[in-house]
Write a protein that holds these residues in place. Structure first.
Motif, PDB file in Angstrom:
ATOM      1  N   MET A  49      42.366  39.461  48.826  1.00  0.00           N
ATOM      2  CA  MET A  49      41.517  40.377  47.892  1.00  0.00           C
ATOM      3  C   MET A  49      41.059  41.489  48.266  1.00  0.00           C
ATOM      4  O   MET A  49      39.944  41.665  49.245  1.00  0.00           O
ATOM      5  N   PRO A  50      41.677  42.452  48.144  1.00  0.00           N
ATOM      6  CA  PRO A  50      41.152  43.957  48.529  1.00  0.00           C
ATOM      7  C   PRO A  50      39.947  44.423  47.764  1.00  0.00           C
ATOM      8  O   PRO A  50      39.802  44.235  46.214  1.00  0.00           O
ATOM      9  N   VAL A  51      38.754  44.761  48.321  1.00  0.00           N
ATOM     10  CA  VAL A  51      37.427  44.928  47.923  1.00  0.00           C
ATOM     11  C   VAL A  51      37.185  46.264  48.402  1.00  0.00           C
ATOM     12  O   VAL A  51      36.939  46.437  49.386  1.00  0.00           O
ATOM     13  N   ARG A  52      36.452  47.115  47.124  1.00  0.00           N
ATOM     14  CA  ARG A  52      36.035  48.301  47.848  1.00  0.00           C
ATOM     15  C   ARG A  52      34.562  48.304  48.273  1.00  0.00           C
ATOM     16  O   ARG A  52      33.649  47.732  47.396  1.00  0.00           O
ATOM     17  N   ARG A  53      34.175  48.831  49.433  1.00  0.00           N
ATOM     18  CA  ARG A  53      33.131  48.497  49.943  1.00  0.00           C
ATOM     19  C   ARG A  53      32.174  49.554  49.492  1.00  0.00           C
ATOM     20  O   ARG A  53      32.625  50.666  48.888  1.00  0.00           O
ATOM     21  N   ASP A  54      30.663  49.384  49.687  1.00  0.00           N
ATOM     22  CA  ASP A  54      29.827  50.653  49.197  1.00  0.00           C
ATOM     23  C   ASP A  54      30.116  51.896  50.069  1.00  0.00           C
ATOM     24  O   ASP A  54      29.849  52.853  49.159  1.00  0.00           O
ATOM     25  N   ASP A  55      30.545  51.813  51.107  1.00  0.00           N
ATOM     26  CA  ASP A  55      30.867  53.172  51.919  1.00  0.00           C
ATOM     27  C   ASP A  55      32.106  53.677  51.520  1.00  0.00           C
ATOM     28  O   ASP A  55      32.492  54.725  52.110  1.00  0.00           O
ATOM     29  N   GLY A  56      32.633  53.120  50.517  1.00  0.00           N
ATOM     30  CA  GLY A  56      34.124  53.823  50.122  1.00  0.00           C
ATOM     31  C   GLY A  56      35.281  53.211  50.949  1.00  0.00           C
ATOM     32  O   GLY A  56      36.551  53.397  50.233  1.00  0.00           O
ATOM     33  N   ARG A 129      31.785  42.574  43.472  1.00  0.00           N
ATOM     34  CA  ARG A 129      33.102  42.891  43.287  1.00  0.00           C
ATOM     35  C   ARG A 129      33.918  41.792  44.134  1.00  0.00           C
ATOM     36  O   ARG A 129      34.925  41.641  43.524  1.00  0.00           O
ATOM     37  N   VAL A 130      33.646  41.178  44.864  1.00  0.00           N
ATOM     38  CA  VAL A 130      34.148  40.000  45.434  1.00  0.00           C
ATOM     39  C   VAL A 130      34.471  38.767  44.549  1.00  0.00           C
ATOM     40  O   VAL A 130      35.561  38.345  44.459  1.00  0.00           O
ATOM     41  N   THR A 131      33.094  38.526  43.868  1.00  0.00           N
ATOM     42  CA  THR A 131      33.408  37.518  43.204  1.00  0.00           C
ATOM     43  C   THR A 131      34.392  37.738  41.858  1.00  0.00           C
ATOM     44  O   THR A 131      34.995  36.798  41.355  1.00  0.00           O
ATOM     45  N   ARG A 132      34.162  38.990  41.221  1.00  0.00           N
ATOM     46  CA  ARG A 132      35.197  39.274  40.278  1.00  0.00           C
ATOM     47  C   ARG A 132      36.769  39.332  40.638  1.00  0.00           C
ATOM     48  O   ARG A 132      37.575  38.810  40.003  1.00  0.00           O
ATOM     49  N   ARG A 133      36.818  39.779  41.856  1.00  0.00           N
ATOM     50  CA  ARG A 133      38.210  39.947  42.095  1.00  0.00           C
ATOM     51  C   ARG A 133      38.850  38.513  42.483  1.00  0.00           C
ATOM     52  O   ARG A 133      39.961  38.227  42.228  1.00  0.00           O
ATOM     53  N   TYR A 134      37.889  37.691  42.989  1.00  0.00           N
ATOM     54  CA  TYR A 134      38.229  36.374  43.187  1.00  0.00           C
ATOM     55  C   TYR A 134      38.684  35.391  42.012  1.00  0.00           C
ATOM     56  O   TYR A 134      39.715  34.942  41.914  1.00  0.00           O
ATOM     57  N   THR A 135      38.008  35.721  40.996  1.00  0.00           N
ATOM     58  CA  THR A 135      38.014  35.147  39.770  1.00  0.00           C
ATOM     59  C   THR A 135      39.262  35.526  39.005  1.00  0.00           C
ATOM     60  O   THR A 135      40.251  34.821  38.462  1.00  0.00           O
TER      61      THR A 135
END
Length: 423
Positions: A49-56, A129-135
């Motif tokens: 699951m690629p997730v964009r972090r707050d720092d970009g 973002r992690v949760t939504r990507r996982y779902t």
């Protein structure tokens, strides 16, 4: 007779779950050719699951979902956000969920899910973002009649709200029954958040009745002061039990006169840990497990009571709020200590999945119950399951854990046998 464990699941905790199963399967004389079908998970999903972090920047997290069996209905089980989540751990937890649901008579198979991450190190936006990507990755594999996730370690009502929203957006309409443990305002059940901890306290009370310990003056120690441990502690305290030690992942504290839980809860709300609370002296988790008490509640991670400390624990009741806190080797030692009454995990912490079942039923019929009705139904099922386990243990002269596992495994085995094997 045990079969080879597929390498994909081969972890200490999955081996432990298989070891428990093999011992019970031998005891129940389950045919050898039926054992792998009962033991091995029906379906496992692993997602990157690629997730964009707050720092970009972008981090790829690993997510898992294991559905153990689909014989009795859809699968049911929590979602865990923890740095040490592995597919093997999730598979073991799914297997225990299967036996737990069958023991308590719920129309579910067991499931479990998780994301390998440290939720304490993620911002609220990153967690969402992690949760939504996982779902999103799991949408083909979950649903009200397929698999219904719920909160577990590192997840909560907010996590479930994000999961429900993501699934509902994909469906084009609101689907509250896809997850349980939601906020009440989104179709959650009254009493769900407190259900596991209250269930632990109820069964502790029944165990005290059974072996004749009066609540007034009794002492309890709780390892893992999270959702389950804190609610179990406050419920036991209201019954007159003195909570003398608690801990979390960072450390613990001890006060022989009893810990002021209301003040401790204020401290935890501010600092996110029991450490630094001035109402007790600091102790380690290892010391906590060996503290003399009437009731010991391991409500943290698996494999906490081991061959090293099983002979040294000093309690009358071992109430397993966590999943798999006692290893099979430790179990063998505790079985030689008749002064300890064990409430095994698949019974002790079943309150959460029972009220999750009530939430699912309420969502499906869009008709909701008050908290009194929820709790009354919960305690009725726990009472029935407790008495069946106690009676089986007495009749067959086996431990409480063996009795609970035997009842659960036998019911799944019978259901699979009746349904037959598709050609």
């Amino acid at each position: 007779m045990s079969s080879m464990i597929p390498p994909v699941y081969d972890t200490p905790v999955f081996r432990m779950a298989c070891q428990q199963f093999d011992l019970v399967a031998d005891f129940l004389d389950i045919p050898v050719n039926a054992r792998d079908r009962l033991k091995l998970p029906k379906r496992s999903v692993s997602v990157a699951m690629p997730v964009r972090r707050d720092d970009g920047s972008t981090t790829v997290f690993m997510g898992y979902r294991v559905q153990h069996h689909l014989t009795l209905g859809p699968t049911k089980g929590g979602v865990r956000f923890h740095p040490e989540v592995t597919l093997g751990e999730v598979a073991a937890l799914a297997m225990w969920m299967s036996w737990k649901c069958a023991l308590t008579g719920l129309p579910y198979g067991g499931a479990k899910g998780g994301v390998t991450c440290n939720p304490r190190e993620l911002s609220t936006g990153e967690l969402e973002r992690v949760t939504r990507r996982y779902t999103q990755e799991l949408i083909p594999f979950i649903g009200p009649q397929i698999d219904i996730p719920a909160p577990d370690m590192g997840t909560n009502e907010q996590t479930m709200a994000w999961m429900m929203d993501t699934y509902s957006l994909q469906s084009g309409h609101c689907v509250p029954a896809v997850v349980t443990g939601k906020p009440v305002s989104l179709g959650g059940s009254l009493g769900r958040r407190e259900a596991t901890g209250r269930g632990v306290a109820y069964l502790v009370s029944r165990a005290m009745d059974t072996i004749g310990i009066p609540a007034n003056g009794a002492t309890a120690v709780v390892q893992g002061y999270g959702n389950v441990g804190s609610i179990a502690a406050s419920t036991m305290a209201r019954q007159g039990i003195k909570i003398i030690a608690v801990s979390d992942a960072v450390g613990g504290l001890y006060n022989a006169k009893g810990i002021d839980l209301a003040k401790l809860d204020e401290h935890v709300a501010k600092t996110k840990s029991v450490v630094g609370f001035d109402g007790g002296e600091a102790i380690t988790n290892e010391q906590l497990l060996l503290t003399p008490c009437d009731i010991l509640v391991p409500a943290a991670l698996e494999r906490q009571i081991t061959v090293e400390n099983a002979s040294k624990i000093q309690c009358r009741i071992l109430a397993e709020g966590a999943n798999g806190p006692t290893t099979p080797e430790a179990d063998a030692i505790i079985a030689q200590r008749p002064e300890i009454f064990v409430i095994p995990d698949i019974l002790c912490n079943a309150g959460g999945v029972i009220v999750s079942y009530f939430e699912w039923v309420q969502d499906l019929q869009s008709f909701f119950w008050d908290e009194g009705e929820v709790m009354s139904k919960l305690y009725r099922i726990l009472e029935q399951s407790f008495m069946q386990t106690v009676n089986f243990a007495k009749k067959r002269k086996v431990s409480m854990r063996f009795a609970a596992l035997s009842l659960g495994i036998q019911r799944v085995h019978e259901a699979k046998t009746i349904r037959g094997l598709f050609p």
